[in-house]
Write a protein that holds these residues in place. Structure first.
Motif, short mmCIF file in Angstrom:
data_model
loop_
_atom_site.label_atom_id
_atom_site.label_comp_id
_atom_site.label_asym_id
_atom_site.label_seq_id
_atom_site.Cartn_x
_atom_site.Cartn_y
_atom_site.Cartn_z
N TRP A 1 0.81 -1.14 0.16
CA TRP A 1 -0.01 0.08 0.17
C TRP A 1 0.92 1.15 0.02
CZ3 TRP A 1 0.37 3.63 3.59
CH2 TRP A 1 1.10 3.21 4.83
N LEU A 2 2.01 1.34 0.70
CA LEU A 2 2.80 2.39 0.58
C LEU A 2 3.51 2.56 -0.48
CD1 LEU A 2 4.10 4.63 2.29
CD2 LEU A 2 5.93 2.95 3.22
N ASN A 3 4.30 1.63 -1.15
CA ASN A 3 4.70 1.59 -2.26
C ASN A 3 3.76 2.06 -3.49
OD1 ASN A 3 7.01 0.71 -4.07
ND2 ASN A 3 5.80 -0.74 -5.03
N GLU A 4 2.63 1.69 -3.51
CA GLU A 4 1.65 2.17 -4.34
C GLU A 4 1.18 3.52 -4.12
OE1 GLU A 4 -1.00 2.31 -7.62
OE2 GLU A 4 0.80 0.88 -7.05
N THR A 5 1.18 4.15 -2.71
CA THR A 5 0.72 5.42 -2.45
C THR A 5 1.96 6.41 -2.98
OG1 THR A 5 -0.37 4.87 -0.69
CG2 THR A 5 0.56 6.95 -0.63
N LEU A 6 3.35 5.98 -2.64
CA LEU A 6 4.49 6.76 -3.14
C LEU A 6 4.55 6.88 -4.66
CD1 LEU A 6 7.37 5.42 -0.74
CD2 LEU A 6 6.08 7.52 -0.44
N TYR A 7 4.29 6.01 -5.24
CA TYR A 7 4.12 5.69 -6.73
C TYR A 7 3.13 6.95 -7.33
CZ TYR A 7 3.21 4.42 -11.66
OH TYR A 7 3.03 4.35 -13.05
N ARG A 8 1.74 6.89 -6.79
CA ARG A 8 0.90 7.59 -6.90
C ARG A 8 1.16 9.32 -6.82
NH1 ARG A 8 -2.02 5.08 -10.81
NH2 ARG A 8 -2.66 3.09 -10.09
N ILE A 9 1.88 9.35 -5.75
CA ILE A 9 2.08 10.79 -5.37
C ILE A 9 3.05 11.28 -6.32
CG2 ILE A 9 3.37 12.03 -3.74
CD1 ILE A 9 2.40 10.48 -1.26
N VAL A 10 3.85 10.67 -6.81
CA VAL A 10 4.88 11.18 -7.75
C VAL A 10 4.17 11.35 -9.11
CG1 VAL A 10 7.25 10.77 -8.98
CG2 VAL A 10 6.83 10.16 -6.59
N LYS A 11 3.22 10.18 -9.37
CA LYS A 11 2.84 10.50 -10.93
C LYS A 11 1.93 11.70 -11.03
CE LYS A 11 2.57 8.14 -13.79
NZ LYS A 11 3.51 8.19 -15.06
N VAL A 12 0.91 11.90 -9.67
CA VAL A 12 0.49 13.18 -9.75
C VAL A 12 1.13 14.43 -9.66
CG1 VAL A 12 -1.19 14.69 -8.10
CG2 VAL A 12 -1.71 12.10 -8.41
N GLU A 13 2.23 14.37 -8.95
CA GLU A 13 3.12 15.52 -9.24
C GLU A 13 3.61 15.98 -10.41
OE1 GLU A 13 6.69 16.13 -6.34
OE2 GLU A 13 7.69 16.12 -8.02
N GLN A 14 3.86 14.85 -11.47
CA GLN A 14 4.58 15.01 -12.54
C GLN A 14 3.46 15.49 -13.60
OE1 GLN A 14 6.71 10.71 -12.70
NE2 GLN A 14 6.48 11.55 -14.81
N LYS A 15 2.38 15.09 -13.24
CA LYS A 15 0.97 15.69 -14.12
C LYS A 15 0.79 17.02 -13.88
CE LYS A 15 -3.77 14.66 -15.41
NZ LYS A 15 -4.81 13.74 -15.24
N LEU A 16 0.91 17.58 -12.59
CA LEU A 16 0.58 18.87 -12.12
C LEU A 16 1.87 19.74 -12.50
CD1 LEU A 16 -1.59 18.30 -8.83
CD2 LEU A 16 -2.32 18.90 -11.21
N LEU A 17 2.96 19.44 -12.05
CA LEU A 17 3.99 20.14 -12.06
C LEU A 17 5.26 19.51 -13.18
CD1 LEU A 17 4.22 21.10 -8.14
CD2 LEU A 17 3.41 22.52 -10.32
N PRO A 18 5.19 19.62 -14.42
CA PRO A 18 6.27 18.93 -15.06
C PRO A 18 7.58 19.01 -14.79
CG PRO A 18 4.39 19.86 -16.46
CD PRO A 18 4.24 20.21 -15.19
N ARG A 19 7.84 20.40 -14.04
CA ARG A 19 9.44 20.62 -13.97
C ARG A 19 9.08 21.24 -12.36
NH1 ARG A 19 12.40 23.58 -18.91
NH2 ARG A 19 11.76 21.88 -20.51
N THR A 20 9.93 20.65 -11.53
CA THR A 20 10.04 21.22 -10.26
C THR A 20 11.52 21.64 -9.82
OG1 THR A 20 10.72 19.23 -9.24
CG2 THR A 20 8.31 19.71 -9.37
N PRO A 21 11.63 22.81 -8.86
CA PRO A 21 12.95 23.29 -8.62
C PRO A 21 13.76 22.54 -7.45
CG PRO A 21 11.22 24.42 -7.32
CD PRO A 21 10.47 23.44 -8.17
N PHE A 22 13.02 21.31 -6.98
CA PHE A 22 13.93 20.77 -5.88
C PHE A 22 13.42 19.31 -5.97
CE2 PHE A 22 14.50 19.56 -1.18
CZ PHE A 22 16.14 20.33 -1.16
N GLY A 23 14.60 18.41 -5.35
CA GLY A 23 14.35 17.02 -5.26
C GLY A 23 15.55 16.32 -5.31
#
Length: 257
Positions: free
Chosen positions: A220-242
């Motif tokens: 469940w945690l592995n899938e949650t982390l994956y989904r968080i990053v996928k949503v971030e990619q969709k909303l913010l194609p480029r981010t200033p930190f990571g």
């Protein structure tokens, strides 16, 4: 890396959220550049245990080749039935010099090279790319994230975009896109790395037995982390930190990046 780290990588590349995101990023960059053409020649330089090559094969790519400096990594690749050879990457210039590629992938490879050696490697990569060919590279980012993981995998440096803005043009390469990831998970990763640093300072763990971040959390945690990053990619194609820096570049002016 030691054989235990390669064994973990071999087991988890197809399941761990971080690898899944990275492999999808690479495939997206290839599709953006080459469209539906699956017959492009792709070299995975520093391919590790072959997880990306295996993923690209399943996506229909037919002309795949891998090189890695570790005999352990190459052995795991051969278990997957992949076309991978062992090579000290400093010797790339002399390896099959007449062979060129449409795309070269170097994920988490540059962190093992100092500037003079990396400059030579980048020049060798540029000469192996066809005009307009694609360079894809994921890299450790920002020194604040340095921790036990770096010690466990033997990484000697971390990068920011400015490093590639300085290093790529003299090699005949240009940056098309660059972004850090994952911004949303950065606080969690920073907290974990600070805890790791405290363990080292207090002597609860030594550099000799440092462990990487390559482990599979609960499903469940592995899938949650994956989904968080996928949503971030969709909303913010480029981010200033990571904690990672994904760079897409090309040789010369041809093609779309």
């Amino acid at each position: 890396m030691n054989v235990d780290e390669y064994e973990k990588m071999f087991r988890l590349e197809g399941r761990l959220w971080w690898y899944k995101i990275l492999h999808e990023r690479v495939a997206e960059a290839l599709t953006t550049h080459f469209g539906t053409n699956r017959n492009v020649a792709i070299l995975d330089l520093g391919c590790g245990t072959g997880g990306l090559l295996n993923y690209l094969h399943r996506q229909g790519y037919t002309h795949l080749r891998g090189l890695d400096g570790s005999a352990d990594a190459v052995a795991f690749c051969h278990e997957r039935g992949l076309a991978v050879s062992q090579l000290d990457l400093n010797q790339l210039t002399d390896f099959e010099p007449a062979t060129n590629y449409d795309a070269i992938v170097c994920n988490d490879v540059f962190c093992y090279f100092d500037d003079p050696a990396l400059t030579r490697l980048l020049s060798a990569l540029a000469h192996r790319l066809k005009p307009g060919g694609l360079l894809i590279s994921n890299n450790n980012a920002f020194n604040v994230f340095r921790g036990q993981h770096d010690l466990a995998v033997g990484s000697s440096r971390r990068f920011v975009v400015a490093n590639f803005e300085r290093l790529l043009p003299p090699a005949g390469l240009r940056i098309g896109r660059a972004t850090y990831w994952s911004l949303a998970l950065s606080p969690l990763i920073l907290l974990m790395r600070q805890w790791q640093s405290l363990q080292l300072k207090m002597g609860w763990r030594t550099e000799a037995n440092a462990q990487s971040d390559v482990y599979l959390p609960a499903p469940w945690l592995n899938e949650t982390l994956y989904r968080i990053v996928k949503v971030e990619q969709k909303l913010l194609p480029r981010t200033p930190f990571g904690s990672s820096l994904f760079v897409v570049g090309s040789r010369g002016e041809g093609g779309k990046v």
